[in-house]
Design an enzyme around this catalytic site. Structure first.
Site, PDB file in Angstrom:
ATOM      1  N   GLY A  26       0.780  -1.235   0.000  1.00  0.00           N
ATOM      2  CA  GLY A  26       0.000   0.000   0.000  1.00  0.00           C
ATOM      3  C   GLY A  26       0.805   1.276   0.000  1.00  0.00           C
ATOM      4  O   GLY A  26       0.306   2.319   0.414  1.00  0.00           O
ATOM      5  N   MET A  44      -4.090  -6.721  -7.472  1.00  0.00           N
ATOM      6  CA  MET A  44      -3.636  -7.843  -8.303  1.00  0.00           C
ATOM      7  C   MET A  44      -4.775  -8.798  -8.647  1.00  0.00           C
ATOM      8  O   MET A  44      -4.794  -9.967  -8.198  1.00  0.00           O
ATOM      9  CB  MET A  44      -2.487  -8.574  -7.588  1.00  0.00           C
ATOM     10  CG  MET A  44      -1.319  -7.691  -7.227  1.00  0.00           C
ATOM     11  SD  MET A  44      -0.692  -6.726  -8.619  1.00  0.00           S
ATOM     12  CE  MET A  44       0.396  -7.935  -9.336  1.00  0.00           C
ATOM     13  N   ILE A  76      -7.412  -9.119 -12.303  1.00  0.00           N
ATOM     14  CA  ILE A  76      -7.876  -8.490 -13.543  1.00  0.00           C
ATOM     15  C   ILE A  76      -9.398  -8.351 -13.496  1.00  0.00           C
ATOM     16  O   ILE A  76     -10.104  -9.350 -13.347  1.00  0.00           O
ATOM     17  CB  ILE A  76      -7.441  -9.327 -14.755  1.00  0.00           C
ATOM     18  CG1 ILE A  76      -5.907  -9.474 -14.771  1.00  0.00           C
ATOM     19  CG2 ILE A  76      -7.936  -8.698 -16.062  1.00  0.00           C
ATOM     20  CD1 ILE A  76      -5.401 -10.570 -15.681  1.00  0.00           C
ATOM     21  N   LEU A  77      -9.888  -7.123 -13.574  1.00  0.00           N
ATOM     22  CA  LEU A  77     -11.324  -6.860 -13.489  1.00  0.00           C
ATOM     23  C   LEU A  77     -11.971  -7.019 -14.856  1.00  0.00           C
ATOM     24  O   LEU A  77     -11.474  -6.525 -15.858  1.00  0.00           O
ATOM     25  CB  LEU A  77     -11.562  -5.453 -12.944  1.00  0.00           C
ATOM     26  CG  LEU A  77     -11.173  -5.256 -11.476  1.00  0.00           C
ATOM     27  CD1 LEU A  77     -11.168  -3.781 -11.119  1.00  0.00           C
ATOM     28  CD2 LEU A  77     -12.126  -6.022 -10.556  1.00  0.00           C
ATOM     29  N   ASN A  98      -5.804   2.538 -13.315  1.00  0.00           N
ATOM     30  CA  ASN A  98      -4.842   1.546 -12.824  1.00  0.00           C
ATOM     31  C   ASN A  98      -3.419   2.066 -12.955  1.00  0.00           C
ATOM     32  O   ASN A  98      -3.083   2.775 -13.913  1.00  0.00           O
ATOM     33  CB  ASN A  98      -4.973   0.250 -13.643  1.00  0.00           C
ATOM     34  CG  ASN A  98      -4.012  -0.827 -13.170  1.00  0.00           C
ATOM     35  OD1 ASN A  98      -3.926  -1.110 -11.982  1.00  0.00           O
ATOM     36  ND2 ASN A  98      -3.256  -1.394 -14.112  1.00  0.00           N
ATOM     37  N   HIS A 137       0.530   0.894 -13.378  1.00  0.00           N
ATOM     38  CA  HIS A 137       1.317  -0.267 -13.806  1.00  0.00           C
ATOM     39  C   HIS A 137       2.791   0.126 -13.932  1.00  0.00           C
ATOM     40  O   HIS A 137       3.096   1.160 -14.536  1.00  0.00           O
ATOM     41  CB  HIS A 137       0.809  -0.812 -15.146  1.00  0.00           C
ATOM     42  CG  HIS A 137       1.539  -2.027 -15.590  1.00  0.00           C
ATOM     43  ND1 HIS A 137       1.545  -3.205 -14.869  1.00  0.00           N
ATOM     44  CD2 HIS A 137       2.309  -2.268 -16.684  1.00  0.00           C
ATOM     45  CE1 HIS A 137       2.272  -4.108 -15.500  1.00  0.00           C
ATOM     46  NE2 HIS A 137       2.766  -3.559 -16.593  1.00  0.00           N
ATOM     47  N   ASP A 172      -3.600  -4.315 -18.123  1.00  0.00           N
ATOM     48  CA  ASP A 172      -2.632  -3.222 -18.281  1.00  0.00           C
ATOM     49  C   ASP A 172      -2.722  -2.556 -19.636  1.00  0.00           C
ATOM     50  O   ASP A 172      -1.718  -2.176 -20.247  1.00  0.00           O
ATOM     51  CB  ASP A 172      -1.215  -3.737 -17.994  1.00  0.00           C
ATOM     52  CG  ASP A 172      -1.083  -4.260 -16.574  1.00  0.00           C
ATOM     53  OD1 ASP A 172      -0.389  -5.277 -16.370  1.00  0.00           O
ATOM     54  OD2 ASP A 172      -1.728  -3.672 -15.679  1.00  0.00           O
ATOM     55  N   GLU A 192       6.419   6.003  -9.270  1.00  0.00           N
ATOM     56  CA  GLU A 192       4.999   5.632  -9.244  1.00  0.00           C
ATOM     57  C   GLU A 192       4.211   6.510  -8.267  1.00  0.00           C
ATOM     58  O   GLU A 192       3.115   6.966  -8.583  1.00  0.00           O
ATOM     59  CB  GLU A 192       4.851   4.166  -8.855  1.00  0.00           C
ATOM     60  CG  GLU A 192       5.193   3.184  -9.945  1.00  0.00           C
ATOM     61  CD  GLU A 192       4.823   1.771  -9.546  1.00  0.00           C
ATOM     62  OE1 GLU A 192       4.008   1.150 -10.249  1.00  0.00           O
ATOM     63  OE2 GLU A 192       5.333   1.297  -8.493  1.00  0.00           O
TER      64      GLU A 192
HETATM   65  C1  GRF Z   1       3.248  -1.220  -7.612  1.00  0.00           C
HETATM   66  O1  GRF Z   1       4.525  -1.304  -8.196  1.00  0.00           O
HETATM   67  C2  GRF Z   1       2.191  -1.318  -8.682  1.00  0.00           C
HETATM   68  O2  GRF Z   1       2.509  -0.687  -9.898  1.00  0.00           O
HETATM   69  C3  GRF Z   1       2.118  -2.794  -8.868  1.00  0.00           C
HETATM   70  O3  GRF Z   1       2.169  -3.323  -7.572  1.00  0.00           O
HETATM   71  C4  GRF Z   1       2.957  -2.440  -6.756  1.00  0.00           C
HETATM   72  C5  GRF Z   1       2.152  -2.108  -5.525  1.00  0.00           C
HETATM   73  O4  GRF Z   1       2.912  -1.444  -4.581  1.00  0.00           O
HETATM   74  N1  GRF Z   1       0.941  -3.246  -9.570  1.00  0.00           N
HETATM   75  P1  GRF Z   1       2.231  -0.927  -3.212  1.00  0.00           P
HETATM   76  O5  GRF Z   1       1.410  -2.042  -2.640  1.00  0.00           O
HETATM   77  O6  GRF Z   1       1.394   0.293  -3.531  1.00  0.00           O
HETATM   78  O7  GRF Z   1       3.400  -0.554  -2.342  1.00  0.00           O
END
Ligand code: GRF
Length: 199
Positions: free
Chosen positions: A14, A96, A98-99, A113, A115, A155, A184
């Site tokens: 998170g 994690m 896929i919707l 989303n 990615h 994605d 991110e």
């Molecule tokens: C992120 O790198 C996101 O892009 C991927 O999973 C990771 C989640 O990180 N799908 P966090 O749980 O927000 O730390």
């Protein structure tokens, strides 16, 4: 004027959820986080949400699988779980699963989303590791991350924001992962703010 309502779906630590909560706290994002949902019980993101006073829900797929029910049935029930919260935006922040259209059709143009790869590259899981290995093979010289509107294809979907992330010759996979997560966090906050500004 009522603030836009955010629902955030997570499956893990998170840190991206935390970036959104911190941005709401410091005023970068004007919104109300009204629910955090995890499909994994031990997701640390649930602790982060509770510490921030945001309601949480744990909604695993396993009971559906055990009863021979489909992903679409799970997705439709997940949509019904979120519906009463009237979300203006649903953010998949390390979610994690896929919707399918059984979920997405309830929230048109409202699901985004994150990615850890650039559009059209390394779709699916372990994207950072796959980019790192491709770099070792000389196939790529950088990677990146993106935020996009969600469609049933994994994605894929219209891109909202993207950013390149360099890979250095001296990098370990952990170095690249740390650099990716930093980018991110910034990209997701900007994307959420910008999408809400268009509401
Ligand atoms: C992120 O790198 C996101 O892009 C991927 O999973 C990771 C989640 O990180 N799908 P966090 O749980 O927000 O730390």
């Amino acid at each position: 004027m009522e603030l836009p309502r955010l629902v955030i779906l997570i499956s893990g630590s998170g840190s991206n959820l935390q970036a959104i909560l911190d941005a709401i706290e410091d005023g970068t994002i004007s919104a109300v986080p009204c629910l955090v949902v995890s499909n994994r019980k031990k997701a640390y993101g649930l602790v982060r949400a509770e510490q921030a006073g945001v309601p949480t829900a744990y909604f695993p797929f396993k009971p559906y699988r055990d009863e021979g029910k489909s992903r679409e049935e799970y997705d439709a029930d997940l949509a019904m779980l979120l519906w009463p919260y009237h979300p203006d935006l649903i953010v998949l922040a390390g979610w994690m699963h896929i919707l399918s259209a059984a979920f997405l059709n309830h929230f048109p143009h409202k699901v985004i989303n994150l990615h850890p790869a650039l559009p059209g590259q390394f779709a699916g899981t372990h994207a950072i590791q796959r980019a790192y290995e491709a770099y070792q093979r000389g196939e790529v010289d950088h990677t990146g991350c993106m935020v996009h509107f969600t469609v049933p294809e994994v994605d894929a979907g219209p891109v909202i924001a993207q950013a390149e992330v360099p890979i250095l010759p001296t990098d370990s996979l952990a170095d690249l992962e740390a650099r990716m997560h930093q980018m991110e966090h910034r990209l997701l906050v900007t994307a959420v703010r910008d999408v809400l500004a268009q509401h």
